[in-house]
Write an enzyme that holds these catalytic residues in place. Structure first.
Site, PDB file in Angstrom:
ATOM      1  N   GLU A  69      -2.848  -4.595  -3.151  1.00 56.76           N
ATOM      2  CA  GLU A  69      -3.350  -5.442  -4.245  1.00 56.76           C
ATOM      3  C   GLU A  69      -3.329  -4.726  -5.603  1.00 56.76           C
ATOM      4  O   GLU A  69      -2.982  -5.257  -6.754  1.00 56.76           O
ATOM      5  CB  GLU A  69      -4.929  -6.017  -4.088  1.00 56.76           C
ATOM      6  N   GLU A  90       0.445   5.257   0.834  1.00 59.12           N
ATOM      7  CA  GLU A  90      -0.697   6.055   1.192  1.00 59.12           C
ATOM      8  C   GLU A  90      -0.246   7.581   0.771  1.00 59.12           C
ATOM      9  O   GLU A  90       0.671   7.779   0.239  1.00 59.12           O
ATOM     10  CB  GLU A  90      -0.791   6.103   2.842  1.00 59.12           C
ATOM     11  N   CYS A 134     -10.423  -3.243  -4.544  1.00 56.96           N
ATOM     12  CA  CYS A 134      -9.263  -4.188  -5.160  1.00 56.96           C
ATOM     13  C   CYS A 134     -10.090  -5.472  -5.284  1.00 56.96           C
ATOM     14  O   CYS A 134      -9.768  -5.984  -6.756  1.00 56.96           O
ATOM     15  CB  CYS A 134      -8.534  -4.467  -4.004  1.00 56.96           C
ATOM     16  N   CYS A 177      -3.891   0.805  -2.597  1.00 61.40           N
ATOM     17  CA  CYS A 177      -4.051  -0.578  -1.854  1.00 61.40           C
ATOM     18  C   CYS A 177      -2.729  -1.680  -2.491  1.00 61.40           C
ATOM     19  O   CYS A 177      -2.490  -1.282  -3.536  1.00 61.40           O
ATOM     20  CB  CYS A 177      -5.139  -1.084  -1.901  1.00 61.40           C
ATOM     21  N   CYS A 197     -10.072  -4.855   0.135  1.00 58.56           N
ATOM     22  CA  CYS A 197     -11.251  -4.072  -0.208  1.00 58.56           C
ATOM     23  C   CYS A 197     -12.221  -4.225  -1.269  1.00 58.56           C
ATOM     24  O   CYS A 197     -11.592  -5.014  -2.275  1.00 58.56           O
ATOM     25  CB  CYS A 197     -10.682  -2.564   0.141  1.00 58.56           C
ATOM     26  N   ASN A 214       0.645  -1.162  -0.149  1.00 57.10           N
ATOM     27  CA  ASN A 214      -0.085   0.065  -0.048  1.00 57.10           C
ATOM     28  C   ASN A 214       0.798   1.148   0.026  1.00 57.10           C
ATOM     29  O   ASN A 214       2.008   1.355   0.441  1.00 57.10           O
ATOM     30  CB  ASN A 214      -1.120   0.117   1.172  1.00 57.10           C
TER      31      ASN A 214
HETATM   32  N1  THU Z   1      -5.544  -1.465   2.249  1.00 57.56           N
HETATM   33  C1  THU Z   1      -4.772  -2.264   1.512  1.00 57.56           C
HETATM   34  O1  THU Z   1      -3.593  -2.066   1.067  1.00 57.56           O
HETATM   35  N2  THU Z   1      -5.508  -3.278   0.837  1.00 57.56           N
HETATM   36  C2  THU Z   1      -6.797  -3.649   1.064  1.00 57.56           C
HETATM   37  O2  THU Z   1      -7.473  -4.370   0.470  1.00 57.56           O
HETATM   38  C3  THU Z   1      -7.549  -2.646   2.252  1.00 57.56           C
HETATM   39  C4  THU Z   1      -6.481  -1.735   2.872  1.00 57.56           C
HETATM   40  C5  THU Z   1      -4.658  -0.370   2.803  1.00 57.56           C
HETATM   41  C6  THU Z   1      -4.894   0.867   2.316  1.00 57.56           C
HETATM   42  C7  THU Z   1      -4.328   1.786   3.538  1.00 57.56           C
HETATM   43  O3  THU Z   1      -3.245   2.330   3.321  1.00 57.56           O
HETATM   44  C8  THU Z   1      -4.825   0.925   4.557  1.00 57.56           C
HETATM   45  O4  THU Z   1      -4.677  -0.200   4.155  1.00 57.56           O
HETATM   46  C9  THU Z   1      -5.485   1.194   5.763  1.00 57.56           C
HETATM   47  O5  THU Z   1      -6.809   1.310   5.193  1.00 57.56           O
END
Ligand code: THU
Length: 140
Positions: A57, A46, A95, A55, A92, A44
């Protein structure tokens, strides 16, 4: 030699180390296996403008697709606050939708709760009745 599920999970753990997550402190890693046998790691990434966050994925998918890959067999995912993996870190909805763009219902999603423990889900069970290109056709 082909990549085992255990290999893929371990690669997702290594990808998690690169997570850029100064806001949520949630570290997420993924390892996507293409049908050509190549692995695309993702984490991920940010942003101070939170909604810009990508994210893990989707990082894997976008890396792979941008290199010409179109067919995939499985992805391993791992995540946790400060990189401490306790539970399954499920992908999520956004994704799942990206997975559905490129993968059939048989696509496997390995979600790890430790280096040696993971559950295998089929995409069809994670995103049933999905919106896809069929919805964009006028039937002609
Ligand atoms: N996140 C992911 O990398 N993948 C997901 O499927 C759900 C959320 C990350 C996004 C963010 O940086 C952190 O998790 C908190 O939401």
């Amino acid at each position: 030699m082909s990549i085992t599920n255990n290999d893929l999970v371990k690669l997702a753990f290594s990808a998690m180390q690169n997570s850029y997550s100064p806001y949520s402190h949630c570290k997420v890693g993924s390892a996507l296996l293409s049908k050509n046998g190549k692995v695309y790691l993702g984490c991920n990434v940010e942003n101070a403008s939170y909604g810009v966050t990508n994210c893990a994925e989707r990082t894997s998918f976008f890396k792979a697709v941008s290199e010409g890959e179109r067919e995939f067999s499985k992805i391993a995912i791992v995540g946790g606050v400060e990189g401490k993996v306790k539970d399954l870190f499920m992908p999520c909805g956004v994704c799942r939708q990206v997975m559905a763009e490129f993968c059939s219902g048989d696509f496997e999603v390995l979600v790890a709760s430790s280096q040696d423990d993971f559950k295998v889900f089929k995409l069809r069970d994670l995103l049933p009745h999905s919106f896809d290109e069929k919805n964009l056709s006028n039937g002609e």
